[in-house]
Motif scaffolding. Structure first.
Motif, PDB file in Angstrom:
ATOM      1  N   HIS A 231     106.061 -17.695  22.306  1.00 34.51           N
ATOM      2  CA  HIS A 231     106.730 -18.525  21.297  1.00 34.51           C
ATOM      3  C   HIS A 231     107.381 -19.730  21.971  1.00 34.51           C
ATOM      4  O   HIS A 231     108.038 -19.591  23.005  1.00 34.51           O
ATOM      5  CB  HIS A 231     107.789 -17.699  20.570  1.00 34.51           C
ATOM      6  N   PRO A 232     107.215 -20.932  21.407  1.00 33.49           N
ATOM      7  CA  PRO A 232     107.672 -22.137  22.117  1.00 33.49           C
ATOM      8  C   PRO A 232     109.182 -22.368  22.106  1.00 33.49           C
ATOM      9  O   PRO A 232     109.664 -23.224  22.838  1.00 33.49           O
ATOM     10  CB  PRO A 232     106.955 -23.266  21.363  1.00 33.49           C
ATOM     11  N   LEU A 233     109.935 -21.639  21.282  1.00 31.80           N
ATOM     12  CA  LEU A 233     111.379 -21.859  21.220  1.00 31.80           C
ATOM     13  C   LEU A 233     112.085 -20.505  21.270  1.00 31.80           C
ATOM     14  O   LEU A 233     112.244 -19.840  20.242  1.00 31.80           O
ATOM     15  CB  LEU A 233     111.753 -22.606  19.932  1.00 31.80           C
ATOM     16  N   PRO A 234     112.511 -20.058  22.446  1.00 25.98           N
ATOM     17  CA  PRO A 234     113.042 -18.696  22.600  1.00 25.98           C
ATOM     18  C   PRO A 234     114.470 -18.531  22.096  1.00 25.98           C
ATOM     19  O   PRO A 234     115.398 -18.241  22.860  1.00 25.98           O
ATOM     20  CB  PRO A 234     112.938 -18.462  24.110  1.00 25.98           C
ATOM     21  N   GLN A 238     117.002 -15.986  13.436  1.00 28.91           N
ATOM     22  CA  GLN A 238     116.014 -16.376  12.436  1.00 28.91           C
ATOM     23  C   GLN A 238     114.585 -16.428  12.986  1.00 28.91           C
ATOM     24  O   GLN A 238     113.703 -17.040  12.384  1.00 28.91           O
ATOM     25  CB  GLN A 238     116.405 -17.674  11.723  1.00 28.91           C
ATOM     26  N   TYR A 239     114.361 -15.776  14.122  1.00 29.31           N
ATOM     27  CA  TYR A 239     112.981 -15.609  14.591  1.00 29.31           C
ATOM     28  C   TYR A 239     112.256 -14.715  13.606  1.00 29.31           C
ATOM     29  O   TYR A 239     112.755 -13.679  13.191  1.00 29.31           O
ATOM     30  CB  TYR A 239     112.970 -14.981  15.983  1.00 29.31           C
ATOM     31  N   ARG A 240     111.055 -15.115  13.219  1.00 23.60           N
ATOM     32  CA  ARG A 240     110.321 -14.440  12.153  1.00 23.60           C
ATOM     33  C   ARG A 240     109.037 -13.822  12.698  1.00 23.60           C
ATOM     34  O   ARG A 240     108.308 -14.433  13.472  1.00 23.60           O
ATOM     35  CB  ARG A 240     109.989 -15.444  11.046  1.00 23.60           C
ATOM     36  N   PRO A 416     106.963 -34.634  20.150  1.00 26.51           N
ATOM     37  CA  PRO A 416     107.119 -33.788  21.342  1.00 26.51           C
ATOM     38  C   PRO A 416     106.350 -32.471  21.194  1.00 26.51           C
ATOM     39  O   PRO A 416     106.193 -31.958  20.075  1.00 26.51           O
ATOM     40  CB  PRO A 416     108.634 -33.544  21.413  1.00 26.51           C
ATOM     41  N   PRO A 417     105.860 -31.905  22.302  1.00 30.16           N
ATOM     42  CA  PRO A 417     105.022 -30.696  22.228  1.00 30.16           C
ATOM     43  C   PRO A 417     105.664 -29.522  21.484  1.00 30.16           C
ATOM     44  O   PRO A 417     105.000 -28.849  20.699  1.00 30.16           O
ATOM     45  CB  PRO A 417     104.774 -30.359  23.701  1.00 30.16           C
ATOM     46  N   THR A 418     106.957 -29.262  21.734  1.00 27.39           N
ATOM     47  CA  THR A 418     107.604 -28.130  21.057  1.00 27.39           C
ATOM     48  C   THR A 418     107.636 -28.348  19.557  1.00 27.39           C
ATOM     49  O   THR A 418     107.410 -27.417  18.769  1.00 27.39           O
ATOM     50  CB  THR A 418     109.031 -27.914  21.590  1.00 27.39           C
ATOM     51  N   VAL A 419     107.913 -29.578  19.140  1.00 25.38           N
ATOM     52  CA  VAL A 419     107.917 -29.891  17.705  1.00 25.38           C
ATOM     53  C   VAL A 419     106.524 -29.698  17.128  1.00 25.38           C
ATOM     54  O   VAL A 419     106.353 -29.121  16.050  1.00 25.38           O
ATOM     55  CB  VAL A 419     108.409 -31.333  17.476  1.00 25.38           C
TER      56      VAL A 419
END
Length: 498
Positions: A231-234, A238-240, A416-419
């Motif tokens: 997952h790109p944002l650890p 609210q992780y689903r 940006p890559p994460t976005v």
């Protein structure tokens, strides 16, 4: 017993209580934790957080009593916790005990020893514990609508939340420390036990609804899933996950020995042995509740205690807007500017729903956070603030849109890559248009209020029209004109000055 008797090495009076500073000690079946909160009442920051994995409830399934060694470890930790709280300006931490102490045969004796230390301990009944966990989830996810599952060492609480309120709730003796003994009775024993517990009110209650995960063991499972799925944002809150991932996690954990599990980020050595039981219980619950998907909440009982202590007018504030407003005031130049920007650009987005407006408003409140950074890195500062800030009430997609808006407003180009990994092209375009509108407002006004009060934006006659106040024509310089045209181009329209 007075503090001076308990801790004779203290030679000076503790500091005066800090305004807004609160300490909570949570004596759970698996862990004992001190958290000290500071800052705005609606969304306080964690000043200090420490736990020990005491394992008070280890012996409940075996002989119905608290583990004696664990009691001594808890008493020792509480002496340290109380001293730390006093040194940080909190004279009297709020101390609560839950399922293990509530259910143990020697629980009353242990409470007597705790109170002999001078601690005022609240023994929470199961229904109260459940309600507080539900209110904790609502504190961090105000729009939560589904079933909250709070898994502790000694008990499992299920709570129906919707419309900002807690509704049906119940407590079951299905804590993670009890599950192993149930599973040893046979391959279907856990399924039968859960089915019997849920029969009636809870069987199928999650039909089409999310299941909100609370508790350290389930958060560790979510962290494991986050790692194996890259997952790109650890960020856990609210992780689903899709509901089918509960059964997948059972298989993953079964294939990994505890030593290997401990190598994953966020999986504590003390939790690894119980992850198999936590995953098995989650899979069975999801099936019986018929839940749609799984959403992690970083907030639980402790935050529920704080939330319920607030007056309604503060409790009902939006945590995302309050936190971003505070950060905007702390890092920005002009405190009123964010709310003013939000009103100024709003006419360009008349059809956005309430959730999109919340994220756009948050972007406006953070629109000045990069001004102290080096000019070449302001876009990076904005993106980092959005993605990694201590926000609640916003999921990963919302953080990414917030990041794109700030990235664009500070002059960043592209996505940006994460976005890109967390949003659709349509969401990226929406967030870019927010950023371009902010960029125009910041340049036109120079960050002060008067030019925004005296001007307005509008969509009219196939154009993005900028209406300037009488005598404000000189504000429309070359830099403003360029940004106005860029904004209009994002809408596929002309730029017009009125």
């Amino acid at each position: 017993m007075s503090l001076s008797t308990t801790l004779p090495f203290i030679r000076k009076a503790p500091p005066a209580p800090e305004p807004g500073r609160v300490a909570i000690v949570d004596i759970g079946s698996n862990s004992v934790r001190l958290v000290i909160y500071d800052g705005p009442a609606r969304i306080p920051s964690i000043l200090f957080n420490e736990k020990i994995m005491a394992g008070l409830g280890r012996g409940l399934a075996k002989d119905g009593a608290l583990d004696r060694e664990a009691m001594e470890r808890t008493l020792s930790a509480l002496g340290r916790f109380r001293r730390l709280a006093m040194d940080m300006g909190v004279a009297e931490p709020r101390v609560v005990a839950t399922a293990a102490v509530r259910d143990a045969s020697n629980g009353p004796d242990f409470l007597t020893r705790l109170r002999a230390l001078g601690l005022s301990v609240e023994l929470l009944p199961g229904e109260v514990e459940a309600a507080l966990a539900g209110y904790g989830v609502l504190a961090g996810i105000p729009a939560a609508d589904g079933i909250v599952g709070d898994l502790g060492g000694g008990s499992l609480e299920l709570i129906r939340v919707r419309d900002g309120e807690v509704h049906e709730r119940a407590s079951f003796p299905l804590g993670v420390l009890r599950v192993a003994a149930i599973r040893k009775k046979g391959p279907r024993a856990l399924d039968r036990t859960v089915a019997k517990a849920l029969k009636g009110v809870w069987e199928g209650a999650g039909q089409g609804l999310p299941f909100y995960l609370v508790g350290g063991s389930w958060r560790a499972l979510a962290r494991l899933h986050m790692t194996i799925s890259d997952h790109p944002l650890p960020i856990l809150h609210q992780y689903r996950m899709d509901a089918a991932q509960a059964a997948h996690l059972v298989r993953v954990v079964a294939q990994l020995p505890p030593k290997k599990l401990r190598e994953f980020p966020g999986v504590a050595a003390s939790r690894a042995p119980a992850l198999s039981d936590a995953a098995a219980l989650l899979a069975v619950l999801v099936r019986h509740l018929n839940a749609r998907d799984l959403i992690v909440s970083a907030y639980g009982l402790r935050e529920g205690l704080l939330h319920q202590s607030l007056p309604p007018e503060i409790r009902n504030l939006d945590p995302l807007i309050e936190a971003t407003r505070q950060e905007g005031v702390r890092q920005g130049r002009f405190p009123e500017h964010g709310d003013l920007l939000d009103r100024w650009i709003a006419p360009l987005f008349p059809h956005e729903d309430g959730e999109m407006h919340r994220v756009r408003h948050a972007a406006c409140l953070l629109a000045d956070v990069g001004w102290r950074a080096h000019p070449d890195f302001r876009a990076e500062r904005g993106l980092d603030t959005a993605l990694h800030g201590n926000w609640v009430g916003i999921d990963a997609t919302g953080r990414a849109m917030l990041g794109q808006a700030l990235w664009t407003s500070f002059g960043g180009r592209g996505v940006p890559p994460t976005v890109a990994a967390l949003t659709t092209p349509a969401q990226q375009a929406t967030a870019e248009s927010w950023g371009l509108a902010l960029r125009l407002g910041q340049r036109l006004s120079g960050g002060v209020a008067q030019p925004l009060h005296a001007s307005r934006l509008a969509l009219q006659d196939g154009a993005v029209a900028l209406h300037l106040g009488h005598g404000d024509g000189p504000l429309y310089g070359e830099a403003v004109e360029r940004r106005h045209k860029s904004l209009a181009a994002a809408f596929g329209l002309r730029a017009v000055v009125a």
